[in-house]
Design an enzyme around this catalytic site. Structure first.
Site, PDB file in Angstrom:
ATOM      1  N   VAL A 134       0.863  -1.184   0.000  1.00 19.51           N
ATOM      2  CA  VAL A 134       0.000   0.000   0.000  1.00 19.51           C
ATOM      3  C   VAL A 134       0.896   1.230   0.000  1.00 19.51           C
ATOM      4  O   VAL A 134       1.834   1.330   0.788  1.00 19.51           O
ATOM      5  CB  VAL A 134      -0.912   0.024   1.256  1.00 19.51           C
ATOM      6  N   GLY A 157       4.208   4.005   3.407  1.00 17.57           N
ATOM      7  CA  GLY A 157       3.783   2.806   2.691  1.00 17.57           C
ATOM      8  C   GLY A 157       3.881   1.608   3.613  1.00 17.57           C
ATOM      9  O   GLY A 157       4.421   1.710   4.722  1.00 17.57           O
ATOM     10  N   LYS A 158       3.351   0.508   3.217  1.00 14.51           N
ATOM     11  CA  LYS A 158       3.494  -0.731   4.009  1.00 14.51           C
ATOM     12  C   LYS A 158       3.056  -1.879   3.118  1.00 14.51           C
ATOM     13  O   LYS A 158       2.244  -1.700   2.215  1.00 14.51           O
ATOM     14  CB  LYS A 158       2.590  -0.679   5.241  1.00 14.51           C
ATOM     15  N   GLY A 159       3.561  -3.063   3.406  1.00 13.08           N
ATOM     16  CA  GLY A 159       3.133  -4.191   2.583  1.00 13.08           C
ATOM     17  C   GLY A 159       3.558  -5.495   3.193  1.00 13.08           C
ATOM     18  O   GLY A 159       4.066  -5.538   4.318  1.00 13.08           O
TER      19      GLY A 159
END
Ligand code: NAD
Length: 408
Positions: A29, A74-76
């Site tokens: 994301v 962001g992150k994922g």
């Protein structure tokens, strides 16, 4: 292994079918890039979801702004329990993840880092896949942070989050004309953040009275020798769960008793949602210094405010990690390798000045000193520390929309 079946300790069985493909849900994301490339961890865990990554990505946007590093949020990650995979399977999964992600990722676009279930080894694999086939690989090292120091990782990164929390606590004492020497603290979580914060604080003369982790709770009113506890947890081959539980030089107490212990500081450094309203009612400390993400519930916040317990909010308390990630990224860009002393010198200056700005916003005391300038950020009334941190984040982001005309 028998008949292609692997027996996992306490985790039942799973079948290995060589070469058989399997599908996993994978995410990244990208929440906001007004201040710079998206930045945030890669989580491998069975309970992740798109909604969770959206929340975590947004939190990174606020955190990078508060740390004043030129990144967005962001992150994922992947919906998988990494403990159920062999190292070969984990490697294959990680390489495939980056293969699919490559068009969306880059040292100036989106920079992953370790999070729950991933580490420097996984970062090395992501880097390997990202740079596969590239002629100028060395220019791309900054595509991930949290790497091994031998391949461009920064000195001080492993301890950075605990170190940043300790700098905030030092600053909290400094405001009162004091130092942590002679103070006492209780701690939840003895992992990366908790154990490093405890080591640093005890080096500054603070006394650890009690620790709770997933395997037990220990208490010694005379103080726990942190270095000895670190050896018990991390150097003892029989301590397979890496827990403080069973530590022989302290009493074993129940988790609920931890929060009844009288101490100057309470440091939650394990999970979210632990300091609830009822827990906050029982606390006998002056300061809660948040190392974990979201350890306090909104009701916990209200109770602490009512009882006059002060707060170092997570968003600045644990910002040391992302700050040193930024240093790693700069070192990669410049092809440099800084000493731990240099890294910590910069980290101390950055964390303490951002902490002072948040404190000035909370007290509505705009100031311009040699080390910090809060005059742009105060809002004309006193607010709590957590809200003050969000004000700082939003004002720093807002400047890019207003002055730079950023729109997305
Ligand atoms: P870690 O996995 O190294 O350690 C976690 C600790 O929490 C362990 O001691 C574990 O026993 C304990 N724990 C787990 N479940 C528990 C339970 N039910 N009750 C009590 N203790 C429990 O993790 P970490 O890297 O130290 O991260 C801790 C917290 O700090 C997390 O909230 C994480 O999101 C946050 N954080 C970490 C970093 C970092 O750089 N490592 C950066 C920012 C925020």
């Amino acid at each position: 292994m028998r008949d292609g079946v692997v027996r996992l300790k306490g985790k039942g069985l799973y079948k290995v079918v060589p070469g058989r493909p399997e599908r996993f849900k994978a995410y990244r994301v990208q929440h906001n890039q007004a201040r710079g490339p998206y930045k945030g961890g890669t989580r491998y865990h069975q309970d992740v979801s798109l909604d969770l990554f959206k929340v975590l990505a947004a939190e990174m946007t606020w955190k990078t702004a508060i740390a004043d590093v030129p990144f967005g949020g962001g992150k994922g990650g992947i919906k998988v329990d990494p403990k159920t995979l062999s190292s070969e399977e984990l490697e294959a999964l990680t390489l495939r993840y980056m293969y699919r992600l490559k068009p969306l990722i880059g040292p100036d676009l989106d920079i992953p880092a370790p999070d729950v279930g991933t580490d420097g080894t996984i970062m090395g694999l992501l880097l390997r896949q990202y740079t596969d086939g590239e002629r100028e690989r060395h220019k791309l090292r900054g595509v991930v942070t949290g790497k091994d120091t031998r391949i461009g990782g920064s000195e001080g990164r492993v301890r950075a989050t605990g170190q940043g929390l300790a700098y905030c606590i030092q600053e909290w004492f400094a405001e009162r004309g004091a130092t942590p020497a002679g103070s006492t603290f209780i701690l939840q979580g003895f992992g990366n953040v908790g154990s490093n914060a405890a080591e640093i604080l005890s080096g500054l003369g603070a006394r650890l009275l009690a620790v709770n982790d997933s395997g037990g709770t220990i208490f010694n009113p005379a103080g726990i020798d942190v270095n000895d506890l670190v050896s018990y947890v991390y150097d003892n081959p029989r301590n397979l769960r890496r827990t403080v539980g069973g530590y022989p030089k302290a009493q074993q107490i129940s988790k609920t008793d931890l929060f009844d212990i009288e101490a100057d500081i309470c440091i939650p450094a394990a999970l979210g949602g632990e300091i609830t309203g009822p827990v906050a009612e029982r606390l006998k400390c002056k300061l809660v210094a948040e190392g974990a993400n979201d350890p306090t519930t909104p009701e916990g916040d209200r109770v602490m405010a009512k009882r006059g317990i002060e707060l170092i909010p997570d968003i600045i308390g644990n910002a040391g990690g992302v700050t040193v990630s930024y240093y790693e990224w700069i070192q990669n860009k410049r092809m440099e390798h800084w000493s731990e002393t240099e890294v910590n010198g910069r980290l101390e200056q950055a964390i303490k000045s951002n902490y002072r700005i948040i404190r000035d916003i909370a007290r509505n005391m705009p100031r311009r000193t040699a080390t910090h300038n809060s005059s742009r950020y105060t809002i004309g009334k006193e607010i709590d520390m957590r809200t003050a941190a969000m004000v700082l984040a939003l004002k720093r982001i807002e400047a890019h929309y207003q002055l730079e005309g950023f729109s997305q």
